[in-house]
Enzyme design. Structure first.
Site, PDB file in Angstrom:
ATOM      1  N   ASP A  49       0.902  -1.313  -0.028  1.00 36.00           N
ATOM      2  CA  ASP A  49       0.080   0.002   0.039  1.00 36.00           C
ATOM      3  C   ASP A  49       0.808   1.253   0.195  1.00 36.00           C
ATOM      4  OD1 ASP A  49       0.809  -0.866   2.555  1.00 36.00           O
ATOM      5  OD2 ASP A  49      -0.787   0.457   3.590  1.00 36.00           O
ATOM      6  N   HIS A  50       2.335   0.998  -0.088  1.00 30.94           N
ATOM      7  CA  HIS A  50       3.300   2.322  -0.074  1.00 30.94           C
ATOM      8  C   HIS A  50       3.953   2.312  -1.145  1.00 30.94           C
ATOM      9  CE1 HIS A  50       2.326   3.595   4.248  1.00 30.94           C
ATOM     10  NE2 HIS A  50       1.832   2.254   4.142  1.00 30.94           N
TER      11      HIS A  50
HETATM   12 ZN    ZN Z   1       0.554   1.043   5.504  1.00 29.95          ZN
END
Ligand code: ZN
Length: 325
Positions: free
Chosen positions: A66-67
């Protein structure tokens, strides 16, 4: 300094929030930097004035998807946008393999140079034209970092009144003194330029932190810091309901550290998808719970980040919201 939140959800996107991404542009600069690049960060950028060819640096806090899953598409699009300027990518060990493997397998080619730097204990300080950036290790289930961004100090002002009092006529001598040079007056008196310049004005300092269960780690770096941007994945109430292997902070954890360090501005982000924007029967938790929990501990300016919201940090270190979308 302009900061735009491109994604403020943790783990998975929601209709209101994309996964992590923060754009930062310094005053009087057309280049900008990106901190984290969750999937669809490039889609979020379409709603902003940041252009991919002008993106000069990408900092990745940690290698959870998610990064960083947005890196591949964003870089490929930058190439399709005819960008020629090189780009620097700085992130934890593994980022080189991740990118090089993906680009090799997918046969993705670029019109620009990609300079990849991996953060390790010997390599934590990075220089960009406007600032110095230091990576601070945090506590998470994988290597995760906070980036301390310290703008260069501005030279101190010239003490005009002092020069006048010494009877120096404005002109070339002023110029020499302003540059800190030594000047001999016709009377034989020697003046040192350093005596005619006020102390340098310290540059603004902000911290953008990755996922982290221990905000106390940042305490030594929060001195004279104008703004902390930190995750607040949960409230204490929600934390009590989730698994034991909790590698994130609650709003309370971050607010306590913000209060202790007396920083004036705090922006919380990276919220669990459990927190809806409104209370509803179907969704028990509201994002307002996060704010209330933080405000119970922290008396400075506290904000909850929203997607596509831009903040301005002025030269005096005051923070304001520029535009809402
Ligand atoms: Zn995260």
């Amino acid at each position: 300094m302009k900061i735009t939140f491109l994604g403020t959800s943790s783990g998975l996107p929601t209709k209101e929030r994309n996964v992590s991404g923060i754009a930062l542009r310094f005053d009087q600069s057309s280049d900008w930097m990106l901190f984290d690049c969750g999937e669809a960060t490039q889609h979020q950028l379409l709603y902003t004035s940041y252009s991919l060819p002008k993106l000069s640096h990408i900092f990745i806090t940690h290698l959870h998807g998610d990064h960083c899953f947005g890196l591949f598409g964003l870089l490929a699009t930058r190439s399709l946008n005819n960008a020629q300027e090189p780009i620097t990518i700085i992130g934890p060990v593994g980022i080189r393999k991740l990118l090089e493997t993906t680009f090799e397998i997918t046969q993705t080619h670029f019109r620009f140079e990609i300079d990849i730097t991996e953060i390790d204990p010997q390599n934590t300080h990075f220089k960009i034209p406007q600032a110095s950036i230091e990576a601070i290790p945090l506590e998470h289930s994988v290597s995760s970092y906070a980036f301390v961004i310290q703008k260069k100090p501005k030279p101190g002002k010239f003490k005009v009144e002092l020069a006048k009092a010494k009877g120096i006529p404005s002109g070339p001598i002023y110029g020499k003194l302003k540059r800190g040079e030594k000047v001999t007056l016709p009377s034989g008196e020697i003046l040192d330029g350093k005596d005619f310049i006020e102390d340098p004005i310290p540059g603004r300092k902000i911290i953008i932190a990755g996922d982290n269960k221990n905000p106390e780690l940042l305490l030594p770096y929060l001195k004279n810091c104008n703004l902390l941007i930190h995750e607040a994945n949960y409230t204490e109430k929600v934390k009590a309901l989730v698994r034991d292997d909790f590698f994130h902070s609650t709003a309370r954890d971050v607010a306590i550290v913000a209060q202790k360090s007396r920083i004036p501005n705090l922006i919380l982000t990276h919220f669990s998808a459990r927190f809806s924007l409104e209370y509803s029967r179907a969704r028990k938790y509201s994002i307002d719970d996060v704010l209330q929990e933080a405000l119970a501990e922290y008396s400075g300016n506290c904000f909850l980040a929203k997607d596509l919201e831009t903040y301005l940090l002025n030269a005096q270190g005051e923070l304001s919201i520029k535009e809402r979308k």
